[in-house]
Design an enzyme around this catalytic site. Structure first.
Site, PDB file in Angstrom:
ATOM      1  N   ASN A 128      63.957 -12.269  37.362  1.00  0.00           N
ATOM      2  CA  ASN A 128      63.946 -11.151  38.336  1.00  0.00           C
ATOM      3  C   ASN A 128      63.651  -9.724  37.728  1.00  0.00           C
ATOM      4  O   ASN A 128      63.075  -9.688  36.772  1.00  0.00           O
ATOM      5  CB  ASN A 128      65.667 -11.061  38.598  1.00  0.00           C
ATOM      6  N   SER A 161      61.990  -3.203  35.678  1.00  0.00           N
ATOM      7  CA  SER A 161      62.201  -4.555  34.118  1.00  0.00           C
ATOM      8  C   SER A 161      62.385  -5.294  35.037  1.00  0.00           C
ATOM      9  O   SER A 161      62.510  -5.682  35.903  1.00  0.00           O
ATOM     10  CB  SER A 161      63.761  -4.054  33.719  1.00  0.00           C
ATOM     11  N   HIS A 185      63.273  -6.407  38.359  1.00  0.00           N
ATOM     12  CA  HIS A 185      64.246  -4.677  38.945  1.00  0.00           C
ATOM     13  C   HIS A 185      63.445  -3.336  38.525  1.00  0.00           C
ATOM     14  O   HIS A 185      63.278  -3.212  37.736  1.00  0.00           O
ATOM     15  CB  HIS A 185      65.277  -5.063  38.152  1.00  0.00           C
ATOM     16  N   ASP A 237      71.610  -8.524  37.978  1.00  0.00           N
ATOM     17  CA  ASP A 237      70.699  -6.815  36.877  1.00  0.00           C
ATOM     18  C   ASP A 237      70.762  -7.203  35.805  1.00  0.00           C
ATOM     19  O   ASP A 237      70.850  -5.741  34.471  1.00  0.00           O
ATOM     20  CB  ASP A 237      70.064  -6.199  37.516  1.00  0.00           C
TER      21      ASP A 237
HETATM   22  C1  GAR Z   1      60.661  -4.505  43.979  1.00  0.00           C
HETATM   23  O1  GAR Z   1      59.874  -2.925  44.686  1.00  0.00           O
HETATM   24  C2  GAR Z   1      61.431  -5.156  43.301  1.00  0.00           C
HETATM   25  O2  GAR Z   1      61.307  -4.814  42.325  1.00  0.00           O
HETATM   26  C3  GAR Z   1      62.428  -4.644  44.626  1.00  0.00           C
HETATM   27  O3  GAR Z   1      62.247  -4.926  45.478  1.00  0.00           O
HETATM   28  C4  GAR Z   1      61.075  -4.722  45.515  1.00  0.00           C
HETATM   29  C5  GAR Z   1      60.321  -6.133  47.082  1.00  0.00           C
HETATM   30  O4  GAR Z   1      58.921  -5.998  46.930  1.00  0.00           O
HETATM   31  N1  GAR Z   1      63.434  -5.898  43.841  1.00  0.00           N
HETATM   32  C6  GAR Z   1      65.085  -5.300  44.099  1.00  0.00           C
HETATM   33  O5  GAR Z   1      65.530  -4.369  43.935  1.00  0.00           O
HETATM   34  C7  GAR Z   1      65.837  -6.561  43.635  1.00  0.00           C
HETATM   35  N2  GAR Z   1      66.901  -6.062  43.192  1.00  0.00           N
HETATM   36  P1  GAR Z   1      57.324  -6.826  47.051  1.00  0.00           P
HETATM   37  O6  GAR Z   1      58.382  -7.533  47.880  1.00  0.00           O
HETATM   38  O7  GAR Z   1      56.638  -5.938  48.224  1.00  0.00           O
HETATM   39  O8  GAR Z   1      57.618  -6.816  45.772  1.00  0.00           O
END
Ligand code: GAR
Length: 197
Positions: A108, A137, A110, A146
């Protein structure tokens, strides 16, 4: 043997795109499926444009029945037979049973420097805490949200006039660098941490 990678998304899919584009010839892995809980996820079309198979399992008809939702996710995943599952902006919490089925195979990304700021609103929480640095991370997924072993982190400064949006925009390009680097190592069985910059 080339590793098969399934990528789970809920939205724009920019991390998914970075992962798919990184898996070029000579790479130890390739993308076999992009799976979303949201039929409107913009990332689905981006994946199709790159020739990657997509599938949708809408979580909403399942309400609080996470096991029922995950049974459908597993149907799609069992067909794709992934060696690695990358959560890339996948905004559903997975049950311990799902994690156990795919044990040690789920990654994942995060948007915080774990173990800080698990859960949501990470950027705002870092700003409100007065942190001087923030980042992202990549970790292995375990039963706790997480919480699994961190395989890589990227750090960026937090500036006094930052908003959640400006900080998120500073971190996102590092997500796109970090996640492919970690995946490539992970696919060869190398779990040593990646640190950026
Ligand atoms: C990213 O910033 C990712 O790190 C976050 O959502 C966004 C997705 O963007 N993930 C979380 O918050 C998970 N808990 P993307 O769809 O453009 O990759």
């Amino acid at each position: 043997m080339t590793k098969r990678v399934a990528i789970l998304i809920s939205g724009g899919g920019s991390n998914m795109l970075a992962l798919v584009k990184s898996m070029t010839e000579g790479h130890p892995a390739r993308a076999v499926l992009v799976l979303s809980n949201n039929a409107d996820a913009a990332g689905l079309q981006k994946a199709r444009d790159l020739g990657v198979a997509t599938s949708v399992v809408d979580h909403r008809p399942f309400g609080k029945d996470r096991t029922g939702f995950e049974a459908k996710l597993n149907e799609a995943l069992d067909l794709a037979k992934p060696d690695v599952i990358c959560l890339a902006g996948f905004m559903r919490i997975l049950t311990p049973e799902f994690v156990a089925k795919w044990r040690a195979r789920i990654l994942n990304i995060h948007p915080s420097l774990l173990p800080k700021y698990k859960g949501l609103n990470t950027h705002l929480r870092a700003i409100k805490a007065g942190d001087f640095e923030a980042g992202c991370s990549v970790h292995q997924v375990t039963d706790e949200l997480d919480d699994g072993p961190v395989l890589g982190q990227a750090r960026v400064p937090v500036f006094p006039d930052d908003t959640a949006e400006t900080l998120a925009a500073r971190i996102l390009p590092f997500e796109h660098k970090l996640y492919p680097l970690v995946l490539e190592k992970f696919a060869t069985g190398d779990l040593s941490p990646v640190n950026l910059p």
